[in-house]
Write a protein that holds these residues in place. Structure first.
Motif, PDB file in Angstrom:
ATOM      1  N   PRO A 104       0.824  -1.217   0.000  1.00 48.71           N
ATOM      2  CA  PRO A 104       0.000   0.000   0.000  1.00 48.71           C
ATOM      3  C   PRO A 104       0.859   1.268   0.000  1.00 48.71           C
ATOM      4  N   LYS A 105       0.310   2.319  -0.584  1.00 44.02           N
ATOM      5  CA  LYS A 105       0.999   3.610  -0.522  1.00 44.02           C
ATOM      6  C   LYS A 105       0.870   4.238   0.859  1.00 44.02           C
ATOM      7  N   HIS A 106      -0.294   4.061   1.464  1.00 43.67           N
ATOM      8  CA  HIS A 106      -0.526   4.621   2.802  1.00 43.67           C
ATOM      9  C   HIS A 106      -1.101   3.547   3.719  1.00 43.67           C
ATOM     10  N   ILE A 107      -0.813   3.692   4.993  1.00 43.53           N
ATOM     11  CA  ILE A 107      -1.309   2.720   5.971  1.00 43.53           C
ATOM     12  C   ILE A 107      -1.970   3.450   7.130  1.00 43.53           C
ATOM     13  N   ILE A 108      -3.144   2.971   7.523  1.00 47.86           N
ATOM     14  CA  ILE A 108      -3.814   3.504   8.718  1.00 47.86           C
ATOM     15  C   ILE A 108      -4.111   2.332   9.661  1.00 47.86           C
ATOM     16  N   PRO A 109      -3.434   2.263  10.804  1.00 49.39           N
ATOM     17  CA  PRO A 109      -3.718   1.183  11.762  1.00 49.39           C
ATOM     18  C   PRO A 109      -5.106   1.369  12.374  1.00 49.39           C
ATOM     19  N   ALA A 110      -5.830   0.280  12.472  1.00 44.70           N
ATOM     20  CA  ALA A 110      -7.188   0.311  13.013  1.00 44.70           C
ATOM     21  C   ALA A 110      -7.304  -0.722  14.119  1.00 44.70           C
ATOM     22  N   HIS A 111      -8.423  -0.643  14.880  1.00 46.22           N
ATOM     23  CA  HIS A 111      -8.768  -1.729  15.775  1.00 46.22           C
ATOM     24  C   HIS A 111      -7.711  -1.875  16.864  1.00 46.22           C
ATOM     25  N   GLY A 112      -7.405  -0.736  17.533  1.00 44.21           N
ATOM     26  CA  GLY A 112      -6.402  -0.833  18.585  1.00 44.21           C
ATOM     27  C   GLY A 112      -6.256   0.454  19.353  1.00 44.21           C
ATOM     28  N   ASP A 113      -5.574   0.349  20.492  1.00 44.06           N
ATOM     29  CA  ASP A 113      -5.281   1.547  21.276  1.00 44.06           C
ATOM     30  C   ASP A 113      -3.941   2.127  20.840  1.00 44.06           C
ATOM     31  N   ALA A 114      -3.495   3.136  21.560  1.00 46.27           N
ATOM     32  CA  ALA A 114      -2.311   3.872  21.132  1.00 46.27           C
ATOM     33  C   ALA A 114      -1.092   2.971  20.977  1.00 46.27           C
ATOM     34  N   SER A 115      -0.864   2.098  21.937  1.00 46.29           N
ATOM     35  CA  SER A 115       0.363   1.312  21.856  1.00 46.29           C
ATOM     36  C   SER A 115       0.287   0.294  20.727  1.00 46.29           C
ATOM     37  N   MET A 116      -0.902  -0.209  20.441  1.00 48.99           N
ATOM     38  CA  MET A 116      -1.060  -1.138  19.317  1.00 48.99           C
ATOM     39  C   MET A 116      -0.839  -0.417  17.989  1.00 48.99           C
ATOM     40  N   LYS A 117      -1.411   0.776  17.877  1.00 55.00           N
ATOM     41  CA  LYS A 117      -1.217   1.543  16.645  1.00 55.00           C
ATOM     42  C   LYS A 117       0.257   1.876  16.449  1.00 55.00           C
ATOM     43  N   GLU A 118       0.912   2.262  17.541  1.00 51.91           N
ATOM     44  CA  GLU A 118       2.340   2.587  17.415  1.00 51.91           C
ATOM     45  C   GLU A 118       3.147   1.339  17.051  1.00 51.91           C
ATOM     46  N   ALA A 119       2.718   0.163  17.515  1.00 53.56           N
ATOM     47  CA  ALA A 119       3.420  -1.068  17.142  1.00 53.56           C
ATOM     48  C   ALA A 119       3.316  -1.299  15.639  1.00 53.56           C
ATOM     49  N   LEU A 120       2.134  -1.071  15.072  1.00 49.68           N
ATOM     50  CA  LEU A 120       2.023  -1.227  13.628  1.00 49.68           C
ATOM     51  C   LEU A 120       2.830  -0.131  12.927  1.00 49.68           C
ATOM     52  N   GLY A 121       2.822   1.057  13.521  1.00 48.05           N
ATOM     53  CA  GLY A 121       3.652   2.132  12.969  1.00 48.05           C
ATOM     54  C   GLY A 121       5.111   1.725  12.921  1.00 48.05           C
ATOM     55  N   SER A 122       5.587   1.111  13.995  1.00 44.60           N
ATOM     56  CA  SER A 122       7.005   0.738  14.012  1.00 44.60           C
ATOM     57  C   SER A 122       7.282  -0.383  13.015  1.00 44.60           C
ATOM     58  N   LEU A 123       6.338  -1.304  12.856  1.00 44.84           N
ATOM     59  CA  LEU A 123       6.489  -2.340  11.822  1.00 44.84           C
ATOM     60  C   LEU A 123       6.600  -1.681  10.453  1.00 44.84           C
ATOM     61  N   ALA A 124       5.706  -0.739  10.192  1.00 42.59           N
ATOM     62  CA  ALA A 124       5.731  -0.063   8.886  1.00 42.59           C
ATOM     63  C   ALA A 124       7.059   0.662   8.688  1.00 42.59           C
ATOM     64  N   GLU A 125       7.565   1.276   9.756  1.00 41.84           N
ATOM     65  CA  GLU A 125       8.850   1.978   9.599  1.00 41.84           C
ATOM     66  C   GLU A 125       9.987   0.989   9.335  1.00 41.84           C
ATOM     67  N   GLU A 126       9.913  -0.196   9.939  1.00 39.51           N
ATOM     68  CA  GLU A 126      10.892  -1.225   9.578  1.00 39.51           C
ATOM     69  C   GLU A 126      10.839  -1.524   8.083  1.00 39.51           C
ATOM     70  N   MET A 127       9.656  -1.343   7.501  1.00 41.01           N
ATOM     71  CA  MET A 127       9.464  -1.665   6.084  1.00 41.01           C
ATOM     72  C   MET A 127       9.587  -0.408   5.221  1.00 41.01           C
ATOM     73  N   ASN A 128      10.234   0.609   5.798  1.00 41.40           N
ATOM     74  CA  ASN A 128      10.568   1.831   5.059  1.00 41.40           C
ATOM     75  C   ASN A 128       9.398   2.774   4.813  1.00 41.40           C
ATOM     76  N   TYR A 129       8.334   2.599   5.532  1.00 40.90           N
ATOM     77  CA  TYR A 129       7.313   3.639   5.586  1.00 40.90           C
ATOM     78  C   TYR A 129       7.737   4.675   6.608  1.00 40.90           C
ATOM     79  N   LYS A 130       6.968   5.761   6.716  1.00 37.59           N
ATOM     80  CA  LYS A 130       7.310   6.809   7.680  1.00 37.59           C
ATOM     81  C   LYS A 130       6.031   7.327   8.324  1.00 37.59           C
ATOM     82  N   ILE A 131       6.011   7.262   9.655  1.00 38.71           N
ATOM     83  CA  ILE A 131       4.855   7.798  10.378  1.00 38.71           C
ATOM     84  C   ILE A 131       4.736   9.289  10.089  1.00 38.71           C
TER      85      ILE A 131
END
Lengths: 443, 443, 443, 443
Positions: free
Chosen positions: C401-428
């Motif tokens: 995907p070009k953009h990612i929006i984490p859903a179905h979670g609280d702040a720490s869960m969303k940030e975990a997906l954010g960090s996964l995406a950053e590992e994959m060269n996305y940027k929060i």
């Protein structure tokens, strides 16, 4: 757009704090700190230091200021709120390229100089001391004010930028301590005045925004520490106390307790010595009237030999609160420094264990070594230096900011401050911004 | 054999304390308490009370004294150390069949009488008041001494049995508080004298034997509570404080704070009222000079209506610290009592949540209801009433017992005291006995 | 701007999922779920239900769709991904005002109809069944595709919106199960094709983005459950199994196990019966060939009387997995339903305890009641239905995907997906958006 | 008295297991293991090994057998249940002084020999191999039987002593695995026969006596591991798997998975090589037909160079599951061994982190280093080798012991088994004995 804020570092973790604020075409930088765990972990793996700046950025040890590359020519000054390493220790690596003055309270500047001296580094920037509760004109558009606040070291300040768009208030780190052990009470009056004048944006720590409390006063730590030092039988036994090297109020309590107990307080450790020296040079404390401070090995050895022979006559204050290898307590137990802990000697941990797995393991290992020698251990004689949820609520009520940006925390901490703000009729996404490292928001 | 000890209850859980001690052919019983969670859980399931004694034993709510059936004719007296329910509230169910006097401090007896009155029960036993720091001859062979100690209610005592085989010392519950808010400091001098005289066996609480600390003084709780009451903006807002009903030192602090803040303190709740009345009847406190205490619904309603109108002029001290259904806070939120919590009213939890799942859920639910009303919540304004590991070490050093039996704890707590004792050159199995409910050990 | 996404609900908590997507001047709504804890807590406090919609919004039980008030006239359809309550159970309250059709798989629609029937509610919207792995033209600009995926109920789908700006892919909830017990494997091929076609934005659950794992297959739960049912001695003992009412694959395993063990499986409980009936009406399962299902009290009573007499001949599958009051297990223990649990009867919890304090307390209380009857308890016979971090990584790799929006979670869960995406060269902040409830982002 | 049991070690901690059993005037010793954390912690502090026996006793690393000093002349044999270090690795230090034969299954003896060889130690004792499910006459009064059981290494046995007073059954460590991946199912039939014959005392592990479960079969771990290896995209990526060196069933699963994936399995590490060699020498496995095993550095280097070039063609199975310094994974990351982990290479932790602070910190550090290289991490692909509460209940039902002594656990684990026994109508203090290290009980 008139006001733009870039959350450079410390907005996705607790550490490497740095914020950039753009007012029209002028930029101000706030804090430049390190993220200590990244350095510890890197060193543990690689076994050396003196890393180049880019490497430090890559491993997450210092803020990644590439995100404000385009703002570089606009920067007018670097402002430092207080002397903790997560707020100033990246200055040696990042400040040079901005070629603007550094503004901080005298104590923070002294510590910064000591760091530069230790690392044999130099900076081209001018150092400009700013007394707490004073202000100065940075540019015709921006007046900077340092507002005295309580925290766990000396001369801590909130920083207010007075701009044509209102006040931008930067509040990292602080607590509201009405009975501080050292230094003045928070300048509530000025905070209220700023609230009346109009705060455009509040950038505020959220470390304990989830803790339903008012953080207890340092006076409580004093009571607890004295309870242990006066109330437990220690006649003829060695008494060691360890705390954070920069925690001068706590050190003051130990010194006072020594007087009361008629035990001589000796302070061992370069880090602790550095903070005390900085404070003494500025006339903020006069500890060396009462205590002996040893930062060199030969001096420490001499003292410890004396303590060994007269264990009932001393309190030894030293480093090792996190069980860290290389600290004084570690060196004593590894026989690098001469002292034999014996049955029912006391070691008082006047600190918390900063919750990282390596600290927990280090502390556990250190305590196990002490216990093998039958030492008595006293833990958690401590109160925090950070504002609780109800302090933060009072703070927001005082300053009535139009916008809020939680700083100095991870996702759940930021969301906790977000939820507090929503309780107070703010709205996340509208006037509260939960930002990560490297993001920008424009007003 | 000369001395035999039966750990009837409270040696496999925290609650339903009861110990039987046989000296030659005479038996003394110490404490008869309830295990509250068993009752709560039973009532939640079955929805009624007034259970017969055997049923209470079966569900684990009171000690199972069948294990000392054969000792029944030998029992000479029942001694109660302090007024908490886990130490005295099984008396109504168990004491009758022993037909011997009950000995306790006047305050404990008053509370016991109030419990009997509430439950409309009667006991055939004679009630004999014993002042702290006095002793009496129970039988020619056994002299009983009550030694004043600090804990979280009034007139708490350790109990020493002076026997031909040495002193048996029963020490449940206590802390070593050198700056108590109400009542005297511990009688260290007498404890040391006993140690010199010769303590045969120490039966001692182990609840916090794993906590590497000296438990902080009640003075620390006072500081923290006053920090919140004085230091947080509460002008024109209602202030509620909740704590344990029996915690008279804490109640004293609230009353003093009210005076300082010029807010009238009102106390709501039957349980809290009962403890205060007992203390006042004995002249131990004089709270009602300064406060109004309401134990009946009509009275509470009247007061709460006043508080509603003049929320800035009161501190309401009431029950609800565990979020328990039926407490005053619960009734207010359920509109059984008239008060509308509003934005930024304060509720201060001056207590800990006793760590059972039902308490955690109850507190969480109560706090959620308060938050919906935008109430400010302050939690964990508390210090414990139980000795930490280092207090216990001091205690063992003072009393130098030949044998130690950990009481008032589960397996891991008992093992923690066992490990402390082994640090002090005792040996589990030899002179330290980790016993479960219903076991006996003979010397 | 062409694409705008509003994160209506489920982006600050796990529950009350709802997302609105605006493509030019047309809007699509995805999911309308409830946040069950808010309802439970409200009912516990207030003691009734049938709340008006606005009240449900106020207590946080359903999504607050006021944030898309201005989009209301533009809405073209409501799409529901799967049949769980946190995704569909707010439809009765919110769908009516949009006056557009509801699109969902047949199973989801059946469940929705059953909910409406139970609550005696009606909706004006048209119900349009969509088979998994089919698509339809919603508007000239928007084609909707339902892509079959594995999760813990039937006919679960990811939903792809094909728009002029690329595909918007909504992926809540799913796991990647290559050996599902019921239904087909994930349609990986189609996901890869979408990736090649070009995914504009991925809205994806992040519940377990912090768990460094691939979520185990349902086959693993089957192995564990059969290990208990076949491998533990249960001759002549009653065997009860409890799981989530909607978990048809788990129910299938229990039924198969019953056949193998030659025990008749009986299913008790309205909720479980509702899901099975829906699946049977659609020919997705044929459980009632093998089992007896009781949803009415008289029927349940009859069955339980039989089980009582022939405890070795049955497996009873019923509700109560969260210890919830009103469940079958609770009713049996409260003697509302006739069955006497006896020594060494089995109760198998084939579920996890959803981690809220009230569930933990309910389960603890239920287990305590079972233990008093000496029942054997087997817990945590379960695997999750949600993707782990490494499933999510595979998923992002597939769909690019070009953009990612984490859903179905609280702040720490969303940030975990954010960090996964950053590992994959996305940027929060650049192409990953950590959004809270009620926020909008435009592309 | 006829039977006396001394709980020498492993009754106050998990490790350094040793039990002594006196039947009239003959003594049998069971297991002689180490407590690994004590050694790790000592080495971390002191930095060397080859400690004298008394020092190892002092630091708690091996059992303190002074408590059976008086029994020394009576000892007739040393029996070892299985090959894990906490059961056999103190043999080199303690067995010599008893001058009696060592009895163990062939696999355990092979491992013991390898340990002696590694440490360049010799023992005077005779080594007597005993096949699982056979027995031999130790003395006229004592017949010893080894009963095959499932656990997480090979040829594990319970040990039954047939004595004039009945059977003494020693059951450390075991699980009840009905679908083992390697080796036979438990010999339930024989356990039942012993129960009928009459078990005097059961000494049984209690590690998971608090876990309300039947421990899942190793087959479940196999499913989970294969799910990851087959179900996650790994084409062209390196795949490393780490597990416990002695876990031959797990190793077998990895080898089978390699065949299926057409990846060559290579095994690196001296410890893992040692266990495999022992099993192969005895013909228990034939892994080297399919895999290459490297225990020397030059060999490992050669293999890793190949893996680097053909990362899609190998599975590397190696040590490092606890993140331990000196393991293969650690050496690779420290560049002592040549392999560059790259983006999306896989590391699968098929193990649990043994819950000590140092392990947690080591694992966290290792994972952080892997993540810096963008490696994909899969954790907790594991099931335990120890019996859960419901396995233990089945076991006690089978064997119907008159007395029970919980082993292999700390206080709370022992109390959990105690409470299980009380559910089954035993009584702590009467026929269940919660004993600490160094205690004795006589019958």
């Amino acid at each position: 757009m008139s006001v733009e804020i870039c959350t450079v570092g410390g907005f996705s973790e607790v550490g490497r704090n740095m914020t950039a604020i753009k007012i029209d075409d002028e930029v101000v930088l706030l804090d430049m700190g390190i993220f200590l765990p990244a350095i510890v972990s890197f060193e543990a793996e690689e076994g050396h230091r003196n890393l180049p700046t880019q490497k430090l950025i890559d491993i997450g040890a210092i803020p990644d200021d590439h995100v404000i590359e385009s703002w570089k020519p606009l920067v007018k000054g670097i402002l430092l709120g207080h002397a903790h390493l997560d707020h100033i220790a990246a200055v040696p690596y990042l400040a040079g390229k901005y070629k603007v003055p550094l503004y901080a309270t005298p104590f923070s500047l002294e510590i910064l100089k000591a760091i530069l001296h230790d690392d044999e580094m130099k900076l081209p920037n001018r150092f400009v001391p700013v007394q707490p509760n004073t202000s100065f004109t940075l540019t015709p558009n921006i007046t900077v004010e340092f507002i005295g606040i309580t925290h766990s070291t000396l001369q801590c300040s909130m920083i207010a930028l007075h701009t044509p768009y209102g006040v931008i208030l930067y509040a990292c780190d602080f607590k509201f301590d009405n009975t501080p052990v050292l230094g003045d009470k928070p300048n509530y009056k000025r905070l209220q005045e700023l609230g009346e004048k109009g705060v455009h944006t509040l950038i505020v720590e959220c470390l304990y925004a989830h803790k339903e409390m008012k953080t207890p006063s340092e006076k409580v730590a004093k009571e607890m520490l004295q309870d242990v030092l006066y109330g437990v039988e220690n006649k003829g036994k060695a008494v060691f106390v360890t705390t954070f090297g920069s925690h001068l109020p706590r050190i003051k309590t130990v010194i006072e307790s020594g007087k009361k107990l008629k035990r001589k307080v000796v302070i061992l450790g370069r880090s602790m010595g550095k903070y005390i020296k900085a404070a003494e040079d500025l006339g903020l404390v006069h500890f060396s009237r009462d205590v002996e401070i040893a930062t060199y090995k030969s001096h420490m050895k001499k003292i410890l030999n004396d303590v060994e022979k007269n264990r009932g006559k001393y309190i030894v204050l030293c480093t090792g609160s996190q069980g860290e290898p290389g600290s004084i307590l570690d060196k004593i137990l590894s026989e690098e420094l001469p002292f034999n802990f014996g049955e029912e000697d006391h070691v008082v941990f006047s600190c918390k264990t900063i919750p990282a797995a390596i600290n927990i393991a280090n502390r556990e290992a250190l305590e196990a070594r002490l216990k093998k020698r039958k030492v008595r251990i006293f833990t958690e004689i401590h109160v925090s230096g950070h504002a609780g949820r109800e302090d933060l609520r009072d703070f927001i009520n005082m300053t009535k900011p139009k916008h809020i940006i939680p700083a100095h925390g991870d996702a759940s901490m930021k969301e906790a401050l977000g939820s507090l703000a929503e309780e107070m009729n703010y709205k996340i996404g509208t006037n509260v911004f939960l930002m990560s490292d490297g993001q920008k928001v424009a007003f």
